[in-house]
Scaffold this active site. Structure first.
Site, PDB file in Angstrom:
ATOM      1  N   ASP A   1      -1.842  12.452  14.076  1.00 33.12           N
ATOM      2  CA  ASP A   1      -3.043  13.416  14.420  1.00 33.12           C
ATOM      3  C   ASP A   1      -2.412  14.614  13.194  1.00 33.12           C
ATOM      4  O   ASP A   1      -3.930  15.323  13.218  1.00 33.12           O
ATOM      5  CB  ASP A   1      -2.421  13.849  15.502  1.00 33.12           C
TER       6      ASP A   1
ATOM      7  N   LYS B   1      35.525   1.855 -37.287  1.00 34.43           N
ATOM      8  CA  LYS B   1      35.084   1.221 -37.505  1.00 34.43           C
ATOM      9  C   LYS B   1      33.444   2.470 -36.397  1.00 34.43           C
ATOM     10  O   LYS B   1      33.534   2.950 -35.195  1.00 34.43           O
ATOM     11  CB  LYS B   1      34.669  -0.062 -36.403  1.00 34.43           C
TER      12      LYS B   1
ATOM     13  N   ASN C   1      29.413   2.607 -35.103  1.00 40.76           N
ATOM     14  CA  ASN C   1      27.898   2.363 -34.521  1.00 40.76           C
ATOM     15  C   ASN C   1      26.758   2.829 -34.424  1.00 40.76           C
ATOM     16  O   ASN C   1      27.080   4.281 -33.657  1.00 40.76           O
ATOM     17  CB  ASN C   1      28.520   1.358 -33.151  1.00 40.76           C
TER      18      ASN C   1
ATOM     19  N   THR D   1       9.370  -4.791 -47.437  1.00 42.43           N
ATOM     20  CA  THR D   1       8.535  -5.504 -47.252  1.00 42.43           C
ATOM     21  C   THR D   1       8.986  -6.775 -46.544  1.00 42.43           C
ATOM     22  O   THR D   1       9.666  -8.197 -48.040  1.00 42.43           O
ATOM     23  CB  THR D   1       7.274  -5.557 -47.837  1.00 42.43           C
ATOM     24  N   HIS D   2       8.906  -7.298 -46.394  1.00 45.91           N
ATOM     25  CA  HIS D   2       9.587  -8.316 -45.565  1.00 45.91           C
ATOM     26  C   HIS D   2      10.777  -8.553 -45.920  1.00 45.91           C
ATOM     27  O   HIS D   2      11.529  -9.860 -46.081  1.00 45.91           O
ATOM     28  CB  HIS D   2       9.142  -9.468 -46.259  1.00 45.91           C
TER      29      HIS D   2
ATOM     30  N   ASN E   1      -3.531   4.742   2.245  1.00 45.85           N
ATOM     31  CA  ASN E   1      -4.135   3.587   1.142  1.00 45.85           C
ATOM     32  C   ASN E   1      -4.902   4.713  -0.021  1.00 45.85           C
ATOM     33  O   ASN E   1      -5.470   4.704  -0.757  1.00 45.85           O
ATOM     34  CB  ASN E   1      -5.628   2.863   2.150  1.00 45.85           C
TER      35      ASN E   1
ATOM     36  N   SER F   1      34.363   1.047 -32.033  1.00 47.56           N
ATOM     37  CA  SER F   1      35.063  -0.293 -31.626  1.00 47.56           C
ATOM     38  C   SER F   1      36.236  -0.279 -30.952  1.00 47.56           C
ATOM     39  O   SER F   1      36.813   0.945 -31.614  1.00 47.56           O
ATOM     40  CB  SER F   1      35.639  -1.327 -33.158  1.00 47.56           C
ATOM     41  N   SER F   2      37.337  -0.758 -30.686  1.00 53.51           N
ATOM     42  CA  SER F   2      38.243  -0.834 -29.695  1.00 53.51           C
ATOM     43  C   SER F   2      39.001  -2.055 -30.589  1.00 53.51           C
ATOM     44  O   SER F   2      40.582  -1.680 -29.867  1.00 53.51           O
ATOM     45  CB  SER F   2      38.433  -1.382 -27.731  1.00 53.51           C
TER      46      SER F   2
ATOM     47  N   SER G   1       1.040  -1.034   0.015  1.00 53.01           N
ATOM     48  CA  SER G   1      -0.238   0.038  -0.011  1.00 53.01           C
ATOM     49  C   SER G   1       0.700   1.378   0.019  1.00 53.01           C
ATOM     50  O   SER G   1       0.447   2.029  -0.092  1.00 53.01           O
ATOM     51  CB  SER G   1      -0.297   0.090   1.104  1.00 53.01           C
TER      52      SER G   1
ATOM     53  N   THR H   1       2.097   2.559   2.651  1.00 53.44           N
ATOM     54  CA  THR H   1       2.057   2.959   3.877  1.00 53.44           C
ATOM     55  C   THR H   1       3.248   2.736   4.465  1.00 53.44           C
ATOM     56  O   THR H   1       3.617   4.012   5.569  1.00 53.44           O
ATOM     57  CB  THR H   1       2.294   1.813   5.461  1.00 53.44           C
TER      58      THR H   1
ATOM     59  N   SER I   1      -5.321   8.585   5.095  1.00 51.36           N
ATOM     60  CA  SER I   1      -4.623   6.881   4.962  1.00 51.36           C
ATOM     61  C   SER I   1      -3.730   6.512   4.458  1.00 51.36           C
ATOM     62  O   SER I   1      -3.803   7.477   3.367  1.00 51.36           O
ATOM     63  CB  SER I   1      -5.707   6.081   4.813  1.00 51.36           C
TER      64      SER I   1
END
Length: 443
Positions: A110, A302, A304, A165-166, A119, A296-297, A86, A88, A117
């Protein structure tokens, strides 16, 4: 202000929760902490206005809640996010911290928790944190990304390339058309989120423990909502039904579903861009992605697609978060859902990941993309699918015969078509790449 013997502002209930939940080491999100503070401040002012809380004490409590709401005491909320379902423990944490900040005479239960609450307060804070982050961070980021794609759609409107496509060659399109599709995906993504937010804005505050509103003034919730709306600029609403609002977190599940769709869209787009930028010699090579760092190391030169890869990881995380949120949403037993901290953690993470990721995608990737004109032209002129344009002139079967012969022999379509009896004027009229790419869209 008084601190405990360890110099902390929290009290005994928080200490118990720290000891009870040594799970992940991850506290509740700071945006949730701050909304707990804002709710507590507004509650004190509302209770003062209702004559239920002394003005001087209410002022101190409100000031303390405001300070928590500004993020000045984020470090005073150490309880693990995987806690009682909850929330709480975190509500008590907020009550104790604000009571200590408010000083003499301020009681955690108080006074700080008056009319409330866990909740109804904790889920209200989750709803408002999500509403705030989605409205002020995520939507602007998605709109920025949409604008970036739209700008590229205009810039690339005359760049013809092969459609696919595909993952197979299809009739030509323009790079601008593809980027226009991406812009539309982001526009629809923002629309889906906006449609979910009015339900998120309905908070259960005022229901107290079970939705009945026991121990709270009839005007309390409305006054708090009015104060919070005025302070935040958000449109915060009462629930359609107090028991519905208390017993489930369906609106958060709905928002998470919209976020999942955004993640799906971004994943598709990031994959497309990585494919189109692949190469430079053994890939598709239709666009140039911004070069941000060494790829790349070991392999010199290269580069990416680092930003698309970040977006793909964000997409996977958001989809995973949604799966957990969906399961958590089913765990509302009778008058209360008891998986709220998990929902809060995952939902707010998804919002923040998508917001930062969308902004990053726009600024570090999309804005810097340039077309590889040679690569696009090569793909457009190489696809045998342009023979589709011959169908109205010579029929599907004859066009298919030309394609098969061209594919088998490695010769170009023009040479094979003329050999098989197609008039050159008809071929030239049909095989116009720009007209094919324009289709019926007018451009």
């Amino acid at each position: 202000m008084s601190a405990n013997e360890n110099g902390h502002l929290w009290g005994g209930e928080t200490d118990k929760a720290i000891g009870n939940f040594p799970v992940s080491g991850e506290p509740i999100p700071v945006s949730l902490v701050r909304w707990l503070g804002r709710i507590k401040a507004a509650a004190a002012r509302a209770n003062e206005g209702l004559g239920l809380l002394d003005s001087e004490l209410a002022g101190r409590i409100a000031a303390a809640g405001d300070a928590v709401g500004r993020g000045e005491y984020d470090d005073q909320f150490p309880i693990d996010v995987f806690q009682t379902g909850s929330g709480t423990s975190s509500n008590m944490n907020a009550n104790e911290v604000i009571a200590n900040l408010a000083g003499d005479g301020a009681h955690a239960n108080d006074h700080i928790n008056m009319g409330q609450s866990s909740n109804d307060v904790f889920p209200s804070a989750v709803h408002l944190a999500a509403l705030d982050e989605a409205t002020n961070n995520l939507l602007p980021a998605i709109e920025q990304l949409e604008a970036s794609f739209a700008a590229k759609a205009e810039a690339f409107k005359d760049v013809v390339k092969s459609g696919r496509t595909h993952l197979m060659d299809a009739v030509p399109v323009t790079l601008g058309q593809e980027f226009g599709g991406y812009a539309a995906q982001m526009r629809l993504a923002a629309r889906r989120i906006r449609l979910a937010l009015p339900q998120v804005a309905q908070i259960p505050l005022g229901g107290t423990a079970t939705g009945t509103g026991l121990n709270t003034h009839l005007e309390f919730a409305a006054r708090v909502r009015e104060l919070l709306s005025a302070d935040s600029g958000l449109q915060i609403s009462p629930p359609e039904d107090a028991f519905e609002a208390q017993a489930n977190r369906d609106s958060l599940v709905e928002l998470s579903g919209a976020l999942k769709v955004v993640a799906v869209s971004l994943t598709k787009i990031a994959n497309d861009l990585a494919w189109m930028g692949s190469g430079p010699r053994a890939g598709l090579g239709e666009i140039f992605l911004p070069e941000l760092q060494k790829g790349s190391s070991i392999m010199p030169g290269k580069v990416n697609p680092v930003i698309p890869e970040v977006i793909l990881q964000i997409g996977a995380q958001v989809i995973g978060n949604d799966a957990a949120i969906t399961v958590a949403g089913t765990q509302g037993n009778f008058e209360l859902n008891v998986r709220i901290p998990l929902i809060a953690r995952n939902l707010l993470e998804s919002i923040n990941l998508l917001a930062s990721g969308s902004k990053l995608f726009a600024e570090k990737c999309v804005d810097g993309i340039e077309p590889n004109h040679a690569g696009c032209t090569d793909s457009a002129e190489s696809t045998l699918a342009v023979a589709t344009a011959l169908n109205p002139f010579i029929g599907y079967d004859k066009a298919a015969e030309i394609v098969k012969e061209a594919a088998a022999s490695g010769r170009n379509l023009r040479e094979v078509a003329l050999e098989l009896g197609v008039e050159e004027a008809i071929f030239d009229e049909a095989i116009n790449l720009r007209v094919i790419a324009a289709g019926n869209s007018g451009g």
